[in-house]
Design a protein around this motif. Structure first.
Motif, PDB file in Angstrom:
ATOM      1  N   LEU A   1      -7.057   2.215  10.763  1.00  0.00           N
ATOM      2  CA  LEU A   1      -7.923   1.042  10.903  1.00  0.00           C
ATOM      3  C   LEU A   1      -8.373   0.463   9.554  1.00  0.00           C
ATOM      4  O   LEU A   1      -8.965  -0.618   9.525  1.00  0.00           O
ATOM      5  CB  LEU A   1      -9.146   1.406  11.744  1.00  0.00           C
ATOM      6  N   ALA A   2      -8.100   1.172   8.467  1.00  0.00           N
ATOM      7  CA  ALA A   2      -8.488   0.666   7.139  1.00  0.00           C
ATOM      8  C   ALA A   2      -7.723  -0.616   6.829  1.00  0.00           C
ATOM      9  O   ALA A   2      -6.615  -0.830   7.334  1.00  0.00           O
ATOM     10  CB  ALA A   2      -8.197   1.726   6.077  1.00  0.00           C
ATOM     11  N   PRO A   3      -8.306  -1.480   6.001  1.00  0.00           N
ATOM     12  CA  PRO A   3      -7.587  -2.699   5.623  1.00  0.00           C
ATOM     13  C   PRO A   3      -6.197  -2.368   5.068  1.00  0.00           C
ATOM     14  O   PRO A   3      -6.037  -1.382   4.336  1.00  0.00           O
ATOM     15  CB  PRO A   3      -8.481  -3.320   4.541  1.00  0.00           C
ATOM     16  N   PRO A   4      -5.184  -3.141   5.421  1.00  0.00           N
ATOM     17  CA  PRO A   4      -3.803  -2.817   5.038  1.00  0.00           C
ATOM     18  C   PRO A   4      -3.558  -2.780   3.528  1.00  0.00           C
ATOM     19  O   PRO A   4      -2.583  -2.177   3.082  1.00  0.00           O
ATOM     20  CB  PRO A   4      -2.966  -3.921   5.688  1.00  0.00           C
ATOM     21  N   SER A   5      -4.432  -3.365   2.750  1.00  0.00           N
ATOM     22  CA  SER A   5      -4.232  -3.372   1.297  1.00  0.00           C
ATOM     23  C   SER A   5      -4.596  -2.034   0.649  1.00  0.00           C
ATOM     24  O   SER A   5      -4.237  -1.787  -0.503  1.00  0.00           O
ATOM     25  CB  SER A   5      -5.046  -4.485   0.661  1.00  0.00           C
ATOM     26  N   PHE A   6      -5.317  -1.169   1.364  1.00  0.00           N
ATOM     27  CA  PHE A   6      -5.757   0.095   0.782  1.00  0.00           C
ATOM     28  C   PHE A   6      -4.668   1.155   0.837  1.00  0.00           C
ATOM     29  O   PHE A   6      -4.023   1.345   1.869  1.00  0.00           O
ATOM     30  CB  PHE A   6      -7.003   0.634   1.505  1.00  0.00           C
ATOM     31  N   SER A   7      -4.509   1.850  -0.277  1.00  0.00           N
ATOM     32  CA  SER A   7      -3.638   3.021  -0.338  1.00  0.00           C
ATOM     33  C   SER A   7      -4.479   4.264  -0.077  1.00  0.00           C
ATOM     34  O   SER A   7      -5.709   4.228  -0.203  1.00  0.00           O
ATOM     35  CB  SER A   7      -2.977   3.130  -1.719  1.00  0.00           C
ATOM     36  N   HIS A   8      -3.803   5.361   0.280  1.00  0.00           N
ATOM     37  CA  HIS A   8      -4.484   6.627   0.563  1.00  0.00           C
ATOM     38  C   HIS A   8      -3.744   7.775  -0.106  1.00  0.00           C
ATOM     39  O   HIS A   8      -2.531   7.716  -0.284  1.00  0.00           O
ATOM     40  CB  HIS A   8      -4.541   6.888   2.073  1.00  0.00           C
ATOM     41  N   VAL A   9      -4.513   8.830  -0.440  1.00  0.00           N
ATOM     42  CA  VAL A   9      -3.937  10.076  -0.950  1.00  0.00           C
ATOM     43  C   VAL A   9      -4.441  11.194  -0.051  1.00  0.00           C
ATOM     44  O   VAL A   9      -5.637  11.479  -0.022  1.00  0.00           O
ATOM     45  CB  VAL A   9      -4.361  10.378  -2.408  1.00  0.00           C
ATOM     46  N   PHE A  10      -3.522  11.811   0.686  1.00  0.00           N
ATOM     47  CA  PHE A  10      -3.833  12.978   1.505  1.00  0.00           C
ATOM     48  C   PHE A  10      -3.385  14.224   0.756  1.00  0.00           C
ATOM     49  O   PHE A  10      -2.415  14.173  -0.013  1.00  0.00           O
ATOM     50  CB  PHE A  10      -3.093  12.920   2.849  1.00  0.00           C
TER      51      PHE A  10
ATOM     52  N   ALA B   1       0.844  -1.198   0.000  1.00  0.00           N
ATOM     53  CA  ALA B   1       0.000   0.000   0.000  1.00  0.00           C
ATOM     54  C   ALA B   1       0.876   1.244   0.000  1.00  0.00           C
ATOM     55  O   ALA B   1       2.027   1.221   0.443  1.00  0.00           O
ATOM     56  CB  ALA B   1      -0.902  -0.004   1.224  1.00  0.00           C
ATOM     57  N   LEU B   2       0.316   2.328  -0.506  1.00  0.00           N
ATOM     58  CA  LEU B   2       1.015   3.609  -0.574  1.00  0.00           C
ATOM     59  C   LEU B   2       0.232   4.654   0.207  1.00  0.00           C
ATOM     60  O   LEU B   2      -0.996   4.596   0.272  1.00  0.00           O
ATOM     61  CB  LEU B   2       1.150   4.062  -2.030  1.00  0.00           C
ATOM     62  N   LEU B   3       0.948   5.619   0.771  1.00  0.00           N
ATOM     63  CA  LEU B   3       0.313   6.774   1.369  1.00  0.00           C
ATOM     64  C   LEU B   3       0.929   7.986   0.686  1.00  0.00           C
ATOM     65  O   LEU B   3       2.053   8.373   0.995  1.00  0.00           O
ATOM     66  CB  LEU B   3       0.523   6.833   2.884  1.00  0.00           C
ATOM     67  N   PHE B   4       0.204   8.505  -0.316  1.00  0.00           N
ATOM     68  CA  PHE B   4       0.644   9.698  -1.029  1.00  0.00           C
ATOM     69  C   PHE B   4       0.288  10.916  -0.180  1.00  0.00           C
ATOM     70  O   PHE B   4      -0.792  10.961   0.415  1.00  0.00           O
ATOM     71  CB  PHE B   4      -0.090   9.837  -2.372  1.00  0.00           C
ATOM     72  N   TYR B   5       1.187  11.899  -0.151  1.00  0.00           N
ATOM     73  CA  TYR B   5       0.896  13.151   0.554  1.00  0.00           C
ATOM     74  C   TYR B   5       1.182  14.285  -0.410  1.00  0.00           C
ATOM     75  O   TYR B   5       2.337  14.636  -0.647  1.00  0.00           O
ATOM     76  CB  TYR B   5       1.749  13.259   1.820  1.00  0.00           C
ATOM     77  N   LEU B   6       0.113  14.833  -1.022  1.00  0.00           N
ATOM     78  CA  LEU B   6       0.236  15.902  -1.998  1.00  0.00           C
ATOM     79  C   LEU B   6       0.170  17.241  -1.274  1.00  0.00           C
ATOM     80  O   LEU B   6      -0.844  17.561  -0.647  1.00  0.00           O
ATOM     81  CB  LEU B   6      -0.878  15.822  -3.031  1.00  0.00           C
ATOM     82  N   VAL B   7       1.242  18.014  -1.379  1.00  0.00           N
ATOM     83  CA  VAL B   7       1.344  19.291  -0.675  1.00  0.00           C
ATOM     84  C   VAL B   7       1.582  20.400  -1.689  1.00  0.00           C
ATOM     85  O   VAL B   7       2.432  20.271  -2.574  1.00  0.00           O
ATOM     86  CB  VAL B   7       2.499  19.250   0.354  1.00  0.00           C
ATOM     87  N   GLY B   8       0.827  21.476  -1.556  1.00  0.00           N
ATOM     88  CA  GLY B   8       1.014  22.616  -2.444  1.00  0.00           C
ATOM     89  C   GLY B   8      -0.016  23.685  -2.151  1.00  0.00           C
ATOM     90  O   GLY B   8      -0.970  23.463  -1.403  1.00  0.00           O
ATOM     91  N   PRO B   9       0.167  24.852  -2.756  1.00  0.00           N
ATOM     92  CA  PRO B   9      -0.736  25.976  -2.499  1.00  0.00           C
ATOM     93  C   PRO B   9      -2.127  25.746  -3.088  1.00  0.00           C
ATOM     94  O   PRO B   9      -2.325  24.845  -3.919  1.00  0.00           O
ATOM     95  CB  PRO B   9      -0.032  27.146  -3.191  1.00  0.00           C
TER      96      PRO B   9
END
Length: 179
Positions: free
Chosen positions: A73-82, A2-10
């Motif tokens: 708590l999400a299933p470990p197979s899920f990726s997220h984009v913050f 799984a990936l946890l993307f963190y998109l940061v910008g104005p």
């Protein structure tokens, strides 16, 4: 993995648009900053120009804690984009470390992405009527003031992209190529 993307910008750099593109391609769950902010801003009428932003800090922090707990708590197979905009403040550096720790606790790879664009391009994007649907900033003058605030520097492992001349699918291509 799984990936946890963190998109940061104005504001208006394309964070949510790119997040949606990553969602379509990877199945990642999008957790954009308005999920946290709007739960506080909308009831307080902040999106209508009312109130003091500083008054919302503790409330938004508490909402973010709940969102992080739910993500963990999400299933470990899920990726997220913050997504987020982070001025250069110690608290925001801690926020990046918190996202990195969240990824580690989930067994996910942390993918920090720092986005930028030319200020005039941002000013042109900020007035897009679609932004009002999410109670997003739409005032070019407020944007100009925000752009004078230094952004938190990108961590050494961040993917750094200028979206001035790129479409969302091209930004997503570059991010996914780097992973």
């Amino acid at each position: 993995m799984a990936l946890l993307f963190y998109l940061v910008g104005p504001p208006a750099v394309g964070k949510l648009t790119v997040a949606r593109e990553l969602e379509q391609r990877t199945g990642a769950i999008v957790v954009d900053n308005h999920l946290i902010n709007d739960s506080v801003f909308v009831p307080m009428a902040m999106h209508r120009g009312n109130g003091d932003l500083a008054v919302t800090d503790d409330l938004r922090r508490r909402v973010l804690d709940v969102v992080h707990e739910a993500t963990e708590l999400a299933p470990p197979s899920f990726s997220h984009v913050f997504t987020n905009w982070l001025p250069d403040e110690p608290e925001n550096e801690r926020l990046v470390h918190g996202k990195r720790d969240l990824a580690r606790r989930r067994g996910a790879r942390f993918v920090p992405v720092w986005l930028s664009a030319h200020p005039e391009v941002l000013a042109g994007r900020i007035v897009n009527p679609q932004r009002s649907v999410r109670a997003k900033l739409m005032d070019p003058e407020v944007l100009r003031d925000l752009l004078t605030i230094p952004q938190l520097p990108a961590p050494s492992d961040a993917i750094v992209l200028d979206t001035t001349d790129l479409e969302a699918h091209e930004v997503a291509d570059a991010i996914l190529a780097s992973v």
